[in-house]
Design a protein around this motif. Structure first.
Motif, PDB file in Angstrom:
ATOM      1  N   LEU A  22      17.674  42.435  19.153  1.00 24.02           N
ATOM      2  CA  LEU A  22      16.373  42.018  19.671  1.00 24.02           C
ATOM      3  C   LEU A  22      16.542  41.227  20.971  1.00 24.02           C
ATOM      4  CD1 LEU A  22      13.277  41.584  19.326  1.00 24.02           C
ATOM      5  CD2 LEU A  22      13.833  39.541  17.991  1.00 24.02           C
ATOM      6  N   THR A  23      17.488  40.285  20.975  1.00 27.93           N
ATOM      7  CA  THR A  23      17.744  39.478  22.177  1.00 27.93           C
ATOM      8  C   THR A  23      18.119  40.362  23.354  1.00 27.93           C
ATOM      9  OG1 THR A  23      18.523  37.633  20.797  1.00 27.93           O
ATOM     10  CG2 THR A  23      19.133  37.589  23.126  1.00 27.93           C
ATOM     11  N   GLN A  24      19.015  41.308  23.102  1.00 27.68           N
ATOM     12  CA  GLN A  24      19.470  42.192  24.177  1.00 27.68           C
ATOM     13  C   GLN A  24      18.317  43.065  24.696  1.00 27.68           C
ATOM     14  OE1 GLN A  24      22.472  45.254  23.217  1.00 27.68           O
ATOM     15  NE2 GLN A  24      23.635  44.463  24.948  1.00 27.68           N
ATOM     16  N   ASN A  25      17.502  43.590  23.785  1.00 32.85           N
ATOM     17  CA  ASN A  25      16.373  44.430  24.195  1.00 32.85           C
ATOM     18  C   ASN A  25      15.356  43.640  25.009  1.00 32.85           C
ATOM     19  OD1 ASN A  25      17.447  46.660  22.955  1.00 32.85           O
ATOM     20  ND2 ASN A  25      16.265  46.448  21.071  1.00 32.85           N
ATOM     21  N   LEU A  26      15.076  42.405  24.576  1.00 33.50           N
ATOM     22  CA  LEU A  26      14.128  41.560  25.316  1.00 33.50           C
ATOM     23  C   LEU A  26      14.668  41.234  26.701  1.00 33.50           C
ATOM     24  CD1 LEU A  26      13.025  39.097  22.491  1.00 33.50           C
ATOM     25  CD2 LEU A  26      11.550  40.742  23.655  1.00 33.50           C
ATOM     26  N   CYS A  27      15.959  40.958  26.772  1.00 31.31           N
ATOM     27  CA  CYS A  27      16.591  40.632  28.044  1.00 31.31           C
ATOM     28  C   CYS A  27      16.425  41.784  29.031  1.00 31.31           C
ATOM     29  CB  CYS A  27      18.072  40.324  27.821  1.00 31.31           C
ATOM     30  SG  CYS A  27      18.947  39.818  29.319  1.00 31.31           S
ATOM     31  N   ARG A  28      16.678  42.994  28.543  1.00 29.98           N
ATOM     32  CA  ARG A  28      16.569  44.168  29.417  1.00 29.98           C
ATOM     33  C   ARG A  28      15.122  44.475  29.779  1.00 29.98           C
ATOM     34  NH1 ARG A  28      20.507  47.941  25.891  1.00 29.98           N
ATOM     35  NH2 ARG A  28      22.526  47.271  26.696  1.00 29.98           N
ATOM     36  N   THR A  29      14.254  44.456  28.764  1.00 26.38           N
ATOM     37  CA  THR A  29      12.859  44.843  28.976  1.00 26.38           C
ATOM     38  C   THR A  29      12.134  43.865  29.879  1.00 26.38           C
ATOM     39  OG1 THR A  29      12.862  45.719  26.721  1.00 26.38           O
ATOM     40  CG2 THR A  29      10.733  45.500  27.779  1.00 26.38           C
ATOM     41  N   LEU A  30      12.381  42.575  29.689  1.00 24.87           N
ATOM     42  CA  LEU A  30      11.639  41.544  30.410  1.00 24.87           C
ATOM     43  C   LEU A  30      12.405  40.984  31.605  1.00 24.87           C
ATOM     44  CD1 LEU A  30      10.331  39.564  27.291  1.00 24.87           C
ATOM     45  CD2 LEU A  30       9.156  41.376  28.560  1.00 24.87           C
ATOM     46  N   GLY A  31      13.633  41.435  31.805  1.00 22.07           N
ATOM     47  CA  GLY A  31      14.434  40.935  32.917  1.00 22.07           C
ATOM     48  C   GLY A  31      14.816  39.473  32.778  1.00 22.07           C
ATOM     49  N   LEU A  32      15.088  39.054  31.540  1.00 22.88           N
ATOM     50  CA  LEU A  32      15.392  37.647  31.275  1.00 22.88           C
ATOM     51  C   LEU A  32      16.830  37.293  31.635  1.00 22.88           C
ATOM     52  CD1 LEU A  32      13.863  37.297  27.686  1.00 22.88           C
ATOM     53  CD2 LEU A  32      12.818  36.588  29.839  1.00 22.88           C
ATOM     54  N   THR A  33      17.032  36.019  31.913  1.00 22.30           N
ATOM     55  CA  THR A  33      18.368  35.431  31.960  1.00 22.30           C
ATOM     56  C   THR A  33      18.500  34.595  30.694  1.00 22.30           C
ATOM     57  OG1 THR A  33      18.298  35.314  34.373  1.00 22.30           O
ATOM     58  CG2 THR A  33      19.930  33.934  33.261  1.00 22.30           C
ATOM     59  N   VAL A  34      19.610  34.773  29.961  1.00 16.73           N
ATOM     60  CA  VAL A  34      19.753  34.109  28.661  1.00 16.73           C
ATOM     61  C   VAL A  34      20.991  33.213  28.654  1.00 16.73           C
ATOM     62  CG1 VAL A  34      19.955  34.421  26.163  1.00 16.73           C
ATOM     63  CG2 VAL A  34      18.637  36.067  27.512  1.00 16.73           C
ATOM     64  N   PHE A  35      20.764  31.944  28.303  1.00 16.66           N
ATOM     65  CA  PHE A  35      21.834  30.957  28.104  1.00 16.66           C
ATOM     66  C   PHE A  35      21.970  30.800  26.602  1.00 16.66           C
ATOM     67  CE2 PHE A  35      23.429  26.638  27.557  1.00 16.66           C
ATOM     68  CZ  PHE A  35      24.299  26.421  28.615  1.00 16.66           C
ATOM     69  N   LEU A  36      23.043  31.347  26.028  1.00 15.28           N
ATOM     70  CA  LEU A  36      23.156  31.519  24.582  1.00 15.28           C
ATOM     71  C   LEU A  36      24.338  30.739  24.015  1.00 15.28           C
ATOM     72  CD1 LEU A  36      22.564  33.074  21.884  1.00 15.28           C
ATOM     73  CD2 LEU A  36      23.910  34.952  22.806  1.00 15.28           C
ATOM     74  N   ILE A  37      24.025  29.631  23.336  1.00 15.67           N
ATOM     75  CA  ILE A  37      25.076  28.858  22.660  1.00 15.67           C
ATOM     76  C   ILE A  37      25.348  29.510  21.304  1.00 15.67           C
ATOM     77  CG2 ILE A  37      25.662  26.637  21.627  1.00 15.67           C
ATOM     78  CD1 ILE A  37      23.745  25.341  23.643  1.00 15.67           C
ATOM     79  N   THR A  38      26.602  29.804  21.041  1.00 18.82           N
ATOM     80  CA  THR A  38      26.909  30.440  19.755  1.00 18.82           C
ATOM     81  C   THR A  38      28.369  30.194  19.399  1.00 18.82           C
ATOM     82  OG1 THR A  38      26.782  32.518  18.501  1.00 18.82           O
ATOM     83  CG2 THR A  38      27.576  32.680  20.760  1.00 18.82           C
ATOM     84  N   HIS A  39      28.683  30.339  18.118  1.00 19.43           N
ATOM     85  CA  HIS A  39      30.088  30.413  17.726  1.00 19.43           C
ATOM     86  C   HIS A  39      30.335  31.760  17.038  1.00 19.43           C
ATOM     87  CE1 HIS A  39      28.072  28.776  14.097  1.00 19.43           C
ATOM     88  NE2 HIS A  39      28.887  29.610  13.489  1.00 19.43           N
TER      89      HIS A  39
END
Length: 266
Positions: free
Chosen positions: A188-205
């Motif tokens: 979902l995150t990847q699809n939203l990023c592509r569709t909406l042209g988002l820049t994502v700062f993603l903290i994760t382990h």
């Protein structure tokens, strides 16, 4: 503000400390426009502190932060307000208001920044964001206590998307989710990023998340960003934490899982 600026977030020489405890010392980092940047580091390296510094919830001792070429630190109130409209934040665990429904949670930033929007339009926007975040249409009137862990995360994401941001900050979005729910959230995150042209700062382990959707990964250690690049580039680093993290058993398993699904678009 240049929303097409090649660097969405530019951090130079940022130092954060709590009393005598220095968290970051002269930290530098660039987040490129349109990328999903994963941010990793051991416990206590200040991943969330860095995010909070970028969005203005934490004042660094010194340093510079620019968003789309606009200085963030020391900016006047109007500039700061304009910048804050351009990002959405999903805090750890979703951080929903328990006494508000999902729809009302989504409306919180809308009411804050656009107080003149009428109730009907607020309801329509909230309903749209519910669907956008992959929730069923009937989730809007529900309270957080009625939602599963995965649905709470999606409700938090829907609220982060309320203002149609250019920048999305996600703090441990898949923590506590089972592997299937986590993979669905990543997609979902990847699809939203592509569709909406988002820049994502993603903290994760989550190593699976890093391999599956992150364009680059920034590694926090030794009070700064010690490396940033693609996972193959990071694997070439001889930094002991990077090697232990990406070349440990779980890192190799995540890498093998991605290799076995080569059809996934990049």
């Amino acid at each position: 503000m240049d929303l097409h600026h090649p660097i969405a977030i530019r951090i130079r020489g940022v130092t954060n400390s709590f009393g005598d405890q220095v968290i970051h010392q002269d930290l530098d980092l660039d987040v490129r426009n349109g990328e999903i940047l994963g941010v990793v580091g051991g416990s206590g390296t200040g991943k969330s502190v860095l995010m909070r510094t970028i969005i203005g919830l934490q004042q660094p001792r010194h340093g510079e932060i620019e968003i789309f070429g606009e200085p963030m630190l020391g900016a006047d109130a109007e500039t700061q307000l304009d910048l804050r409209r351009r990002w959405g934040v999903m805090f750890q665990g979703g951080a929903l208001f328990s006494t508000l429904t999902v729809a009302e949670n989504i409306q919180v930033p809308l009411r804050e920044f656009y107080p003149n929007i009428g109730p009907q339009l607020l309801d329509e926007i909230a309903a749209y964001k519910v669907i956008m975040a992959g929730l069923p249409a009937n989730a809007g009137p529900k309270y957080p206590s009625e939602l599963s862990g995965g649905m709470k995360k999606r409700a938090g994401l829907a609220r982060a998307l309320a203002l149609d941001p250019q920048l999305l900050f996600l703090d441990e979005p898949t923590a506590g989710l089972d592997p299937i729910a986590a993979a669905a959230f990543d997609e979902l995150t990847q699809n939203l990023c592509r569709t909406l042209g988002l820049t994502v700062f993603l903290i994760t382990h989550d190593l699976d998340t890093l391999h599956a959707i992150c364009d680059r990964v920034a590694v926090l250690a030794d009070q700064k960003v010690v490396a940033v690049g693609t996972i193959p580039e990071l694997l070439a680093s001889d930094h002991p934490w990077i090697q232990a993290y990406f070349n440990g058993p779980r890192g190799r398993a995540a890498s093998a899982a991605v290799a076995s699904h080569p059809a996934k678009e990049s």
